[in-house]
Structure formats: C-alpha cells, structure tokens
Design a protein around this motif. Sequence first.
Motif, PDB file in Angstrom:
ATOM      1  N   ALA A  92      14.486  18.629 -24.086  1.00 33.49           N
ATOM      2  CA  ALA A  92      14.118  17.336 -23.486  1.00 33.49           C
ATOM      3  C   ALA A  92      12.771  16.823 -23.982  1.00 33.49           C
ATOM      4  CB  ALA A  92      14.117  17.459 -21.966  1.00 33.49           C
ATOM      5  N   GLY A  93      11.860  17.736 -24.282  1.00 31.32           N
ATOM      6  CA  GLY A  93      10.525  17.337 -24.697  1.00 31.32           C
ATOM      7  C   GLY A  93      10.410  17.109 -26.197  1.00 31.32           C
ATOM      8  N   LYS A  94      11.531  17.197 -26.908  1.00 33.48           N
ATOM      9  CA  LYS A  94      11.529  17.005 -28.366  1.00 33.48           C
ATOM     10  C   LYS A  94      12.271  15.721 -28.714  1.00 33.48           C
ATOM     11  CE  LYS A  94       9.666  21.034 -29.471  1.00 33.48           C
ATOM     12  NZ  LYS A  94       8.391  21.148 -30.182  1.00 33.48           N
ATOM     13  N   THR A  95      12.037  15.224 -29.906  1.00 33.86           N
ATOM     14  CA  THR A  95      12.651  13.957 -30.313  1.00 33.86           C
ATOM     15  C   THR A  95      14.129  14.136 -30.664  1.00 33.86           C
ATOM     16  OG1 THR A  95      12.167  14.310 -32.641  1.00 33.86           O
ATOM     17  CG2 THR A  95      10.465  13.177 -31.334  1.00 33.86           C
ATOM     18  N   VAL A  96      14.799  12.997 -30.766  1.00 30.43           N
ATOM     19  CA  VAL A  96      16.191  12.968 -31.208  1.00 30.43           C
ATOM     20  C   VAL A  96      16.305  13.613 -32.593  1.00 30.43           C
ATOM     21  CG1 VAL A  96      17.998  11.369 -32.009  1.00 30.43           C
ATOM     22  CG2 VAL A  96      16.867  10.991 -29.792  1.00 30.43           C
ATOM     23  N   LEU A  97      15.422  13.225 -33.495  1.00 29.80           N
ATOM     24  CA  LEU A  97      15.445  13.774 -34.855  1.00 29.80           C
ATOM     25  C   LEU A  97      15.317  15.301 -34.826  1.00 29.80           C
ATOM     26  CD1 LEU A  97      15.353  13.478 -37.965  1.00 29.80           C
ATOM     27  CD2 LEU A  97      12.878  13.175 -37.758  1.00 29.80           C
ATOM     28  N   TYR A  98      14.360  15.797 -34.052  1.00 30.48           N
ATOM     29  CA  TYR A  98      14.137  17.251 -33.967  1.00 30.48           C
ATOM     30  C   TYR A  98      15.389  17.961 -33.455  1.00 30.48           C
ATOM     31  CZ  TYR A  98      12.138  21.705 -32.386  1.00 30.48           C
ATOM     32  OH  TYR A  98      11.878  23.033 -32.183  1.00 30.48           O
ATOM     33  N   LEU A 106      21.254  25.450 -39.396  1.00 32.10           N
ATOM     34  CA  LEU A 106      22.275  26.501 -39.474  1.00 32.10           C
ATOM     35  C   LEU A 106      22.622  26.813 -40.927  1.00 32.10           C
ATOM     36  CD1 LEU A 106      24.342  28.244 -37.790  1.00 32.10           C
ATOM     37  CD2 LEU A 106      25.969  26.424 -38.221  1.00 32.10           C
ATOM     38  N   HIS A 107      22.653  25.776 -41.761  1.00 31.44           N
ATOM     39  CA  HIS A 107      23.114  25.954 -43.139  1.00 31.44           C
ATOM     40  C   HIS A 107      21.999  25.895 -44.176  1.00 31.44           C
ATOM     41  CE1 HIS A 107      27.272  26.070 -42.038  1.00 31.44           C
ATOM     42  NE2 HIS A 107      27.207  24.895 -41.437  1.00 31.44           N
ATOM     43  N   THR A 108      20.765  25.670 -43.751  1.00 30.73           N
ATOM     44  CA  THR A 108      19.681  25.570 -44.732  1.00 30.73           C
ATOM     45  C   THR A 108      18.351  26.021 -44.128  1.00 30.73           C
ATOM     46  OG1 THR A 108      18.444  24.060 -46.165  1.00 30.73           O
ATOM     47  CG2 THR A 108      19.277  23.129 -44.119  1.00 30.73           C
ATOM     48  N   ASN A 109      17.461  26.522 -44.973  1.00 32.29           N
ATOM     49  CA  ASN A 109      16.105  26.834 -44.532  1.00 32.29           C
ATOM     50  C   ASN A 109      15.142  25.717 -44.915  1.00 32.29           C
ATOM     51  OD1 ASN A 109      16.701  29.388 -43.482  1.00 32.29           O
ATOM     52  ND2 ASN A 109      16.727  30.248 -45.553  1.00 32.29           N
ATOM     53  N   SER A 110      15.665  24.739 -45.653  1.00 26.87           N
ATOM     54  CA  SER A 110      14.813  23.677 -46.170  1.00 26.87           C
ATOM     55  C   SER A 110      14.677  22.536 -45.159  1.00 26.87           C
ATOM     56  CB  SER A 110      15.411  23.152 -47.483  1.00 26.87           C
ATOM     57  OG  SER A 110      15.114  21.791 -47.652  1.00 26.87           O
ATOM     58  N   THR A 111      13.428  22.228 -44.813  1.00 21.68           N
ATOM     59  CA  THR A 111      13.179  21.140 -43.862  1.00 21.68           C
ATOM     60  C   THR A 111      13.661  19.811 -44.445  1.00 21.68           C
ATOM     61  OG1 THR A 111      11.238  22.320 -43.073  1.00 21.68           O
ATOM     62  CG2 THR A 111      11.386  19.993 -42.484  1.00 21.68           C
ATOM     63  N   ALA A 112      13.467  19.628 -45.747  1.00 24.18           N
ATOM     64  CA  ALA A 112      13.899  18.382 -46.383  1.00 24.18           C
ATOM     65  C   ALA A 112      15.416  18.220 -46.278  1.00 24.18           C
ATOM     66  CB  ALA A 112      13.463  18.368 -47.843  1.00 24.18           C
ATOM     67  N   LYS A 113      16.139  19.325 -46.531  1.00 18.87           N
ATOM     68  CA  LYS A 113      17.607  19.264 -46.454  1.00 18.87           C
ATOM     69  C   LYS A 113      18.076  19.039 -45.021  1.00 18.87           C
ATOM     70  CE  LYS A 113      19.449  21.365 -50.568  1.00 18.87           C
ATOM     71  NZ  LYS A 113      18.973  22.635 -51.145  1.00 18.87           N
ATOM     72  N   ALA A 114      17.434  19.723 -44.064  1.00 18.99           N
ATOM     73  CA  ALA A 114      17.808  19.571 -42.653  1.00 18.99           C
ATOM     74  C   ALA A 114      17.574  18.129 -42.222  1.00 18.99           C
ATOM     75  CB  ALA A 114      17.008  20.530 -41.780  1.00 18.99           C
ATOM     76  N   ARG A 115      16.490  17.556 -42.706  1.00 19.83           N
ATOM     77  CA  ARG A 115      16.158  16.187 -42.362  1.00 19.83           C
ATOM     78  C   ARG A 115      17.182  15.205 -42.953  1.00 19.83           C
ATOM     79  NH1 ARG A 115      10.916  13.628 -40.758  1.00 19.83           N
ATOM     80  NH2 ARG A 115      11.609  11.480 -40.656  1.00 19.83           N
ATOM     81  N   GLU A 116      17.575  15.481 -44.174  1.00 17.74           N
ATOM     82  CA  GLU A 116      18.580  14.656 -44.853  1.00 17.74           C
ATOM     83  C   GLU A 116      19.895  14.680 -44.059  1.00 17.74           C
ATOM     84  OE1 GLU A 116      20.649  15.227 -49.083  1.00 17.74           O
ATOM     85  OE2 GLU A 116      18.483  15.538 -49.122  1.00 17.74           O
ATOM     86  N   LYS A 117      20.282  15.873 -43.627  1.00 18.84           N
ATOM     87  CA  LYS A 117      21.513  16.022 -42.836  1.00 18.84           C
ATOM     88  C   LYS A 117      21.370  15.257 -41.516  1.00 18.84           C
ATOM     89  CE  LYS A 117      25.473  17.236 -41.943  1.00 18.84           C
ATOM     90  NZ  LYS A 117      26.631  17.010 -42.821  1.00 18.84           N
TER      91      LYS A 117
END
Length: 237
Positions: A92-98, A106-117
């Motif tokens: 609840a205290g985190k953003t929609v994006l987060y 689950l499928h990546t360790n990359s923040t850039a890739k997770a963000r893209e997804k």
Amino acid sequence: MSNILEITGLTKHFGGLTAVSALDLHIAQGEILALIGPNGAGKSTVFNLVAGVYAPSEGVIHFKGKAIHGQKPWDLCRLGLARTFQIVKPFAGKTVLYNIMVGAFLHTNSTAKAREKAEEVMATLALDHLRDRLAGNLTIADRKRLEIGKALATDPELLLLDEVMAGLRPTEVDDMIGIIKGLRDRGVTVFVIEHIMRAVMALSDRVAVIHFGQKIAEGTPEDVTHDENVIKAYLGG
Ligand code: ADP
Ligand code: MG
C-alpha cells in the motif's frame, strides 16, 4: 486444442469439512473458463489448490502436461501460472510502478528490464497515468487493475482471476470485461471466479458450476443458466 490445465479427482478437506470434492475440470489453451457457485461453494479453495497455496487432500492437477500439485505458488508462477487474490493486497505504501515491477522481477534481475515489462503492463491495463500513485490511495477499480497488473508482470500463460469485478460500478465492469478479453486475445488463458452474471455471460467460453464443493453443471453460459440444478443451488435448494 490441448488442455493447459487438467484437474482430476481434486478433493480438499479442512478438518471435517470437505471444501472441494472429487472435482474434474479442464481448461483448453486460449479459453476463458468461469467457475461459479453460491458463497462457500469452494471456488476460492479450487484456486488456492491450483495456485499451490494449499496441497490437495486427494487428486491430481496437470499444468501444460506436468503434475504440479504440491508445488509452491512461486514455482508455479515461474512455470507460467499466476493468480489474483479475492482480497487484494498490494504494497500500500509503494507506487503502482513499484508494485508491478515486483512481479516482473520473477524473470529478470535487471531493473531496466523489470521497468520495461512494467511499462508494457501499465499500458495494457491503462494504468500509465497512475504510475506514481501509492497503491493504498487507489480507487477499488484501479486497485483491481493493479492486482491484475502484478500477476500479468510475471508473464503468465494461465491467469486465475478471483472476483476482480466485485465492488465495481457497471461501467467499470464493462471496462474490466474488455481488459480480460484483451488478455485472452494476446494469448493468455483465463480462469475466472465471478459473481456478476452479466460479466460471466459476456466473457466465458464455458462455465463450470460448483455447489458444496461438487461440480453440478458445466457448459456454455446459456446452458448452465438454464440448468435446473444450478437454479436450485442459487435459490438455496
Ligand atoms: P467460495 O470461494 O466459493 O465462497 P471457499 O473456497 O472460500 O468458497 O470456501 C469453501 C468452504 O471451505 C467454506 O465452508 C469455507 O468456510 C471453508 N474454508 C475455506 N478455506 C478454509 C481454511 N483455510 N480453513 C478452514 N475452512 C476453510
Ligand atoms: Mg471465494
């Protein structure tokens, strides 16, 4: 068409109570199947068994041809089986994006890739404009969409949706029907528990009805709504 999910003889006891009893059910690849039934019929328990929250007392569950009963939710998620919960529980205290990125990790360790997804998922669910909003401050309808987004970010082949229309206004129900059909059009097989009959009729290829843990009818939405046993079950008979 092959079956993505096959449930055979599924039974779950809670102490002396049999919540699910010798249930047989299958879902074809690309299908939308609705599971309906009166309150306490055992619907959420079926989801909990399929998603690995509970181990079955008896019976087998095959996902993409492999036995999965007894496996944990996280492992099933990796295999492509994701679910939403009837009671939504975002951070609840985190953003929609987060919140959506958590699923993508689950499928990546990359923040850039997770963000893209996460970006892709937010676009699919029309959540882009709410990306920086805290999950705890969302309306019910947006919270339900976030719940789907969290699951969708794990890239599921089979998505279990537990009453995602509950509490929504009629126009929001229409939007949600469109969203779910859109997911199916993009190749996701969808298994829904839904109380709003208008939505069940509009969405489902097939409907299974359970009552006291047992399947009492199965067929097209038209077939089951005219089924005598189903009518009796809903009238409390
Ligand atoms: P539905 O989702 O169709 O309303 P549920 O699957 O939540 O029904 O519940 C089916 C039955 O199993 C109910 O009688 C409920 O009280 C019981 N039940 C569900 N989960 C548990 C549990 N963890 N422990 C004991 N009883 C449970
Ligand atoms: Mg339930």
